[in-house]
Motif scaffolding. Sequence first.
Motif, PDB file in Angstrom:
ATOM      1  N   THR A 151      32.220 -37.136 -32.721  1.00 15.41           N
ATOM      2  CA  THR A 151      32.828 -35.394 -33.222  1.00 15.41           C
ATOM      3  C   THR A 151      31.302 -35.962 -33.580  1.00 15.41           C
ATOM      4  OG1 THR A 151      33.446 -33.858 -34.463  1.00 15.41           O
ATOM      5  CG2 THR A 151      33.184 -35.992 -35.769  1.00 15.41           C
ATOM      6  N   TYR A 152      31.207 -34.555 -33.300  1.00 11.88           N
ATOM      7  CA  TYR A 152      29.500 -33.858 -33.854  1.00 11.88           C
ATOM      8  C   TYR A 152      29.281 -33.398 -35.511  1.00 11.88           C
ATOM      9  CZ  TYR A 152      28.221 -31.696 -28.946  1.00 11.88           C
ATOM     10  OH  TYR A 152      27.678 -32.042 -27.810  1.00 11.88           O
ATOM     11  N   PRO A 153      28.294 -34.478 -35.510  1.00 10.30           N
ATOM     12  CA  PRO A 153      27.548 -33.155 -37.376  1.00 10.30           C
ATOM     13  C   PRO A 153      28.360 -32.417 -37.674  1.00 10.30           C
ATOM     14  CG  PRO A 153      25.756 -34.517 -36.602  1.00 10.30           C
ATOM     15  CD  PRO A 153      27.118 -34.221 -35.265  1.00 10.30           C
ATOM     16  N   ARG A 154      29.267 -32.838 -38.908  1.00  7.37           N
ATOM     17  CA  ARG A 154      29.096 -30.923 -39.789  1.00  7.37           C
ATOM     18  C   ARG A 154      30.199 -30.796 -39.220  1.00  7.37           C
ATOM     19  NH1 ARG A 154      24.396 -31.567 -38.369  1.00  7.37           N
ATOM     20  NH2 ARG A 154      24.432 -29.838 -36.592  1.00  7.37           N
ATOM     21  N   SER A 155      31.321 -31.140 -38.857  1.00  4.85           N
ATOM     22  CA  SER A 155      32.863 -30.779 -38.594  1.00  4.85           C
ATOM     23  C   SER A 155      33.759 -30.254 -39.264  1.00  4.85           C
ATOM     24  CB  SER A 155      33.103 -31.967 -37.676  1.00  4.85           C
ATOM     25  OG  SER A 155      32.620 -32.308 -36.054  1.00  4.85           O
ATOM     26  N   TYR A 156      33.796 -31.087 -40.304  1.00  2.00           N
ATOM     27  CA  TYR A 156      34.841 -30.882 -41.108  1.00  2.00           C
ATOM     28  C   TYR A 156      34.707 -30.073 -42.877  1.00  2.00           C
ATOM     29  CZ  TYR A 156      37.177 -33.587 -37.938  1.00  2.00           C
ATOM     30  OH  TYR A 156      37.888 -33.630 -36.326  1.00  2.00           O
ATOM     31  N   ASP A 157      35.011 -29.847 -43.259  1.00  2.46           N
ATOM     32  CA  ASP A 157      35.371 -28.950 -44.160  1.00  2.46           C
ATOM     33  C   ASP A 157      36.269 -30.270 -45.713  1.00  2.46           C
ATOM     34  OD1 ASP A 157      34.564 -26.569 -43.894  1.00  2.46           O
ATOM     35  OD2 ASP A 157      36.904 -26.233 -43.007  1.00  2.46           O
ATOM     36  N   LEU A 158      36.676 -31.121 -45.015  1.00  2.00           N
ATOM     37  CA  LEU A 158      37.558 -31.999 -46.808  1.00  2.00           C
ATOM     38  C   LEU A 158      37.744 -33.301 -45.227  1.00  2.00           C
ATOM     39  CD1 LEU A 158      40.181 -31.331 -49.196  1.00  2.00           C
ATOM     40  CD2 LEU A 158      39.971 -32.831 -47.673  1.00  2.00           C
ATOM     41  N   LEU A 159      37.062 -34.325 -46.036  1.00  2.00           N
ATOM     42  CA  LEU A 159      37.893 -36.169 -45.661  1.00  2.00           C
ATOM     43  C   LEU A 159      38.609 -36.846 -46.840  1.00  2.00           C
ATOM     44  CD1 LEU A 159      34.274 -37.090 -44.087  1.00  2.00           C
ATOM     45  CD2 LEU A 159      36.789 -36.234 -42.839  1.00  2.00           C
ATOM     46  N   HIS A 160      39.853 -37.024 -46.190  1.00  3.66           N
ATOM     47  CA  HIS A 160      40.715 -37.450 -46.849  1.00  3.66           C
ATOM     48  C   HIS A 160      40.543 -39.075 -46.466  1.00  3.66           C
ATOM     49  CE1 HIS A 160      45.018 -39.959 -48.389  1.00  3.66           C
ATOM     50  NE2 HIS A 160      44.735 -38.244 -50.222  1.00  3.66           N
ATOM     51  N   ALA A 161      40.203 -39.989 -47.700  1.00  3.67           N
ATOM     52  CA  ALA A 161      40.640 -41.228 -47.554  1.00  3.67           C
ATOM     53  C   ALA A 161      41.924 -42.431 -48.562  1.00  3.67           C
ATOM     54  CB  ALA A 161      38.886 -42.075 -47.440  1.00  3.67           C
ATOM     55  N   ASP A 162      42.592 -42.489 -47.426  1.00  4.70           N
ATOM     56  CA  ASP A 162      42.854 -43.205 -48.698  1.00  4.70           C
ATOM     57  C   ASP A 162      42.955 -44.996 -48.159  1.00  4.70           C
ATOM     58  OD1 ASP A 162      45.567 -43.962 -49.674  1.00  4.70           O
ATOM     59  OD2 ASP A 162      46.659 -44.069 -48.304  1.00  4.70           O
ATOM     60  N   PRO A 167      28.051 -30.094 -45.355  1.00  2.00           N
ATOM     61  CA  PRO A 167      27.504 -29.706 -46.268  1.00  2.00           C
ATOM     62  C   PRO A 167      28.292 -29.071 -47.155  1.00  2.00           C
ATOM     63  CG  PRO A 167      25.845 -29.748 -44.672  1.00  2.00           C
ATOM     64  CD  PRO A 167      27.403 -29.475 -44.370  1.00  2.00           C
ATOM     65  N   GLU A 168      28.943 -28.950 -48.637  1.00  2.00           N
ATOM     66  CA  GLU A 168      29.513 -28.405 -49.555  1.00  2.00           C
ATOM     67  C   GLU A 168      31.752 -28.855 -49.241  1.00  2.00           C
ATOM     68  OE1 GLU A 168      28.926 -24.345 -50.504  1.00  2.00           O
ATOM     69  OE2 GLU A 168      26.812 -24.830 -50.296  1.00  2.00           O
ATOM     70  N   GLY A 169      31.138 -29.599 -48.361  1.00  4.38           N
ATOM     71  CA  GLY A 169      32.270 -30.383 -48.053  1.00  4.38           C
ATOM     72  C   GLY A 169      32.844 -31.533 -48.762  1.00  4.38           C
ATOM     73  N   LYS A 170      34.740 -31.456 -48.732  1.00  5.49           N
ATOM     74  CA  LYS A 170      34.917 -32.434 -50.489  1.00  5.49           C
ATOM     75  C   LYS A 170      35.281 -33.814 -49.294  1.00  5.49           C
ATOM     76  CE  LYS A 170      34.432 -28.307 -53.244  1.00  5.49           C
ATOM     77  NZ  LYS A 170      34.125 -27.389 -52.645  1.00  5.49           N
ATOM     78  N   LEU A 171      35.445 -34.612 -50.318  1.00  3.98           N
ATOM     79  CA  LEU A 171      35.974 -35.886 -49.906  1.00  3.98           C
ATOM     80  C   LEU A 171      36.785 -37.196 -51.316  1.00  3.98           C
ATOM     81  CD1 LEU A 171      36.187 -39.302 -48.751  1.00  3.98           C
ATOM     82  CD2 LEU A 171      33.852 -39.916 -49.996  1.00  3.98           C
ATOM     83  N   ILE A 172      37.809 -36.808 -50.681  1.00  6.59           N
ATOM     84  CA  ILE A 172      38.864 -37.791 -51.390  1.00  6.59           C
ATOM     85  C   ILE A 172      39.273 -38.855 -50.790  1.00  6.59           C
ATOM     86  CG2 ILE A 172      41.036 -36.882 -52.584  1.00  6.59           C
ATOM     87  CD1 ILE A 172      41.156 -33.991 -51.827  1.00  6.59           C
ATOM     88  N   VAL A 173      38.498 -39.567 -51.940  1.00  5.59           N
ATOM     89  CA  VAL A 173      38.810 -41.525 -52.318  1.00  5.59           C
ATOM     90  C   VAL A 173      39.769 -41.415 -52.830  1.00  5.59           C
ATOM     91  CG1 VAL A 173      38.263 -43.466 -52.097  1.00  5.59           C
ATOM     92  CG2 VAL A 173      36.821 -41.265 -51.096  1.00  5.59           C
ATOM     93  N   ARG A 174      41.157 -42.511 -52.244  1.00  6.05           N
ATOM     94  CA  ARG A 174      42.010 -43.485 -53.682  1.00  6.05           C
ATOM     95  C   ARG A 174      41.847 -44.651 -52.771  1.00  6.05           C
ATOM     96  NH1 ARG A 174      46.676 -39.879 -55.145  1.00  6.05           N
ATOM     97  NH2 ARG A 174      47.933 -41.522 -54.681  1.00  6.05           N
ATOM     98  N   ASP A 175      41.449 -45.369 -53.698  1.00 10.45           N
ATOM     99  CA  ASP A 175      41.496 -47.763 -53.306  1.00 10.45           C
ATOM    100  C   ASP A 175      41.189 -47.807 -54.525  1.00 10.45           C
ATOM    101  OD1 ASP A 175      40.650 -49.494 -51.586  1.00 10.45           O
ATOM    102  OD2 ASP A 175      39.708 -47.778 -50.381  1.00 10.45           O
ATOM    103  N   ASP A 176      41.294 -48.621 -54.836  1.00 11.18           N
ATOM    104  CA  ASP A 176      40.832 -49.686 -55.627  1.00 11.18           C
ATOM    105  C   ASP A 176      38.749 -49.325 -56.904  1.00 11.18           C
ATOM    106  OD1 ASP A 176      38.315 -52.269 -55.090  1.00 11.18           O
ATOM    107  OD2 ASP A 176      40.308 -52.105 -53.092  1.00 11.18           O
ATOM    108  N   VAL A 236      40.195 -30.178 -41.218  1.00 12.85           N
ATOM    109  CA  VAL A 236      40.901 -31.296 -42.316  1.00 12.85           C
ATOM    110  C   VAL A 236      41.085 -32.818 -41.593  1.00 12.85           C
ATOM    111  CG1 VAL A 236      42.610 -32.583 -44.185  1.00 12.85           C
ATOM    112  CG2 VAL A 236      41.851 -29.951 -44.250  1.00 12.85           C
ATOM    113  N   MET A 237      40.523 -33.614 -42.147  1.00 11.82           N
ATOM    114  CA  MET A 237      40.880 -35.211 -41.556  1.00 11.82           C
ATOM    115  C   MET A 237      41.022 -36.365 -42.263  1.00 11.82           C
ATOM    116  SD  MET A 237      38.301 -37.887 -40.166  1.00 11.82           S
ATOM    117  CE  MET A 237      37.733 -37.055 -38.347  1.00 11.82           C
ATOM    118  N   ASP A 238      42.307 -36.919 -41.935  1.00  7.77           N
ATOM    119  CA  ASP A 238      42.797 -38.169 -43.018  1.00  7.77           C
ATOM    120  C   ASP A 238      42.399 -39.096 -42.258  1.00  7.77           C
ATOM    121  OD1 ASP A 238      44.730 -39.265 -44.726  1.00  7.77           O
ATOM    122  OD2 ASP A 238      46.057 -38.732 -43.748  1.00  7.77           O
TER     123      ASP A 238
END
Length: 836
Positions: A741-752, A777-786, A672-674
């Motif tokens: 980092t290499y491509p396809r490294s993370y299962d989930l990214l959180h972008a606040d 691929p099939e990883g999730k991105l959660i975005v909180r923004d305007d 996971v990456m924040d």
Amino acid sequence: MALGKYTRVDGRRSSTNYCSTATLVAFVSLCLVGVWMMTTSSVVPVQKSDVPAQETKDEVKQQAGESNDGITGQFEDRSGDLTDDANKGDGGSFTQDEKNPNPQDNTAFPEKPLENVPDENQEKPEEKPINEEESKPEDGSKTEAENGESKSGDGDEESKTEDTNSDSGEKKTDGSENSDDGQGNSKEDDSEKKPEENSTETKDGDKVDGQIENMDQKENKDSEQNSGERKEDGEAKEQGSNEVFPSGGQSELLNETTTQNGAFLTQAAESKKEKEGQQTVYSWKVCNVTAGPDYIPCLDNLQAIKSLPSTKHYEHRERHCPNEPPTCLVPLPEGYKRPITWPTSRDKIWYYNVPHTKLAQLKGHQNWVKVSGEFLTFPGGGTQFKYGALHYIEFIEEAMPDIAWGKRSRVVLDVGCGVASFGGFLFDKDVLTMSFAPKDEHEAQVQFALERGIPAISAVMGTKRLPFPAMVFDVVHCARCRVPWHIEGVQCVGGKLLLELNRVLRPGGFFVWSATPVYQKLADDVQIWNAMMELTKSMCWELVVVKRDEVNRVAAAIYRKPTSNDCYDKRSQNEPPMCSSDSEDANAAWNVPLQACMHKVPVDTSKRGSQWPEQWPARLNKTPYWLTNSEVGVYGRAAPEDFVSDYEHWKRVVTKSYLNGMGISWSEVRNVMDMRAVYGGVLTKRYKSLSIWFEVFAAALRELNVWVMNVVSIDAPDTLPILYERGLFGIYHNWCESFSTYPRSYDLLHADHIFSKVKNMCNLVAVVAEVDRILRPEGKLIVRDDVETIGQVETMLRSMNWEIRMTYSKEKEGLLCAQKTMWRPTEVETILSAIS
């Protein structure tokens, strides 16, 4: 109408026939009255079930709305905005106990009005069905005229009902249409059509509203509207709709996001509009580069590397970002599959996900990695611990018990990590390890680590500082890491590489060095050992132990950094020199050249680094001792209060929203990456380090294992030292450049609120392309923004064929959850800077 026919009296008829005629008329009238009464008893209830029930429901809705102004007033959604199917989605998890203390009251709405309708309210609709049904068999225009007044009254009442239904988006037929089939078939037809309409809207929205509108305040209103719109389906359907929304809390998410309503378009209409226009705006292409599926833009800038004047200090392994960040998408390796989940992934991965065998050929005899059919397997060995990392880890603790893995020592830096088996097995000891190694001839070593589910970055000990704050690592480890610590030693006023370790190591922290100079007596090894002894002594590092591992037939030297400045003050020569406190900031780490100087140890007990943190896990939730009330935190409060508030905020968000409300299968999430960490609150509440669990998680979540790479942007408040103080880790980064980092490294990214910040500084399209690069691929991105930024990002993601799983907005703030797919473009873009 027969009554009207026989009440006409012909004045020319004889009086003798008057009696018989009157008798006949009276008899027929009585028969018709009887028929009328029988007809009324069979028809009226059908009509009554619509109008009074709807009116009573409207009254109940008004009462509910008045009693819950503080709740539903936040949403004011129109019933046409969301389909029933969209409301169901995955949103059963969204709950709100606090703001909806009686969520089960909704199930009573369709039932009670039918039981309590007053008799006087039932009289008006009675005339309408009789007139309609009896007017068809016989021509009775006069009767229609006679009953016109009562019918017009019904019409007013009916129009009110139609207005109410039209507000709910319901298609209602007029009285003449209903009379064709006795009012039943037309409604059934509507009922049959509604699921088709809802299904279409859900498809148009691509699940956009599927999980969003399961929020609490929205829950009550939608349940009532759905029961009003679909009352013809019966109680079972109404109760089923309510059962989709179990009681519970979702208030924290609502505090930061807003529902589109009023002048806003529905999500389905907005998404459709954006889809129609996005193809003309965004045209993605596949990156054509020498590195292929392993492309790291800032490490594969071959043009910049070729122009370097020297590579003596590993300059060619450092970051050299292109002037314009790429906006193309990195291709997938042929045969790529969904990664194996942790903890199985620590031992084996799919070969085709990282199809490299060179390291297996070079290091297979040391149990780094082996090829086994369609898998790459990792026996857990390394150059210095070919019989297993776990034994080697325990050997180090036996040699120096004060290290105390998982208690005193929580955050470790592993230099030249190889495939990171050392860090991978330190998870068993409740230790987080930041592993790093360069992208060099040891093909894909960091990529192997990340595919296994072990934290790692591509970096090198070269000419610049590591992207970490000062005094944050409890232990630094080097096992045959191939770093020449001894070069440019004391005689050359150098030793810069070891001095960089001194910068990032906590006062009182340990440096574990396991290499041939420690235990071999070859000439080169002896020379290196002597140079290291001289350099470490001048740095005031204490050599606390040298111990041999009989199993692996190696040895380790363990040094400790001083906790005071006494040794520095007593040195006969000021070499290496002490850094100037005025000009040298130990925490400055982004693209800062290495300096051949040392920073003094903080001795003021209120300063960071003067005290060792609490033992793990107590340090996680403890406010750092060096945050004072006189300092203003990131959110404008006193720093300690700011810290606690942030902790509680993310605790609510994660537990009430992220864990259950996003439709994310957390058992498949490991890396996971924040992207914009502040105090390290995101997902720390659900972080499990094997044996330690935190009370805020449900028992069902206790089988999960994730680690979080916290990223602090270089233009954001520097809160990264706080994360390390808590026993977490992270890195500085500039999101206008690619991540190391290499491509396809993370299962989930959180972008606040990261996209709205970077789009004013650099190309947002390139940032989104970078997100696509590092997410699996099939990883999730959660975005909180305007809302505006959410719309821009959503449009780009849709153009890349991502699945939009959820969007939500409130008061110009939005939330987006999306899933990357396997899709890649067919067109190709050649990146000249990355072609050899």
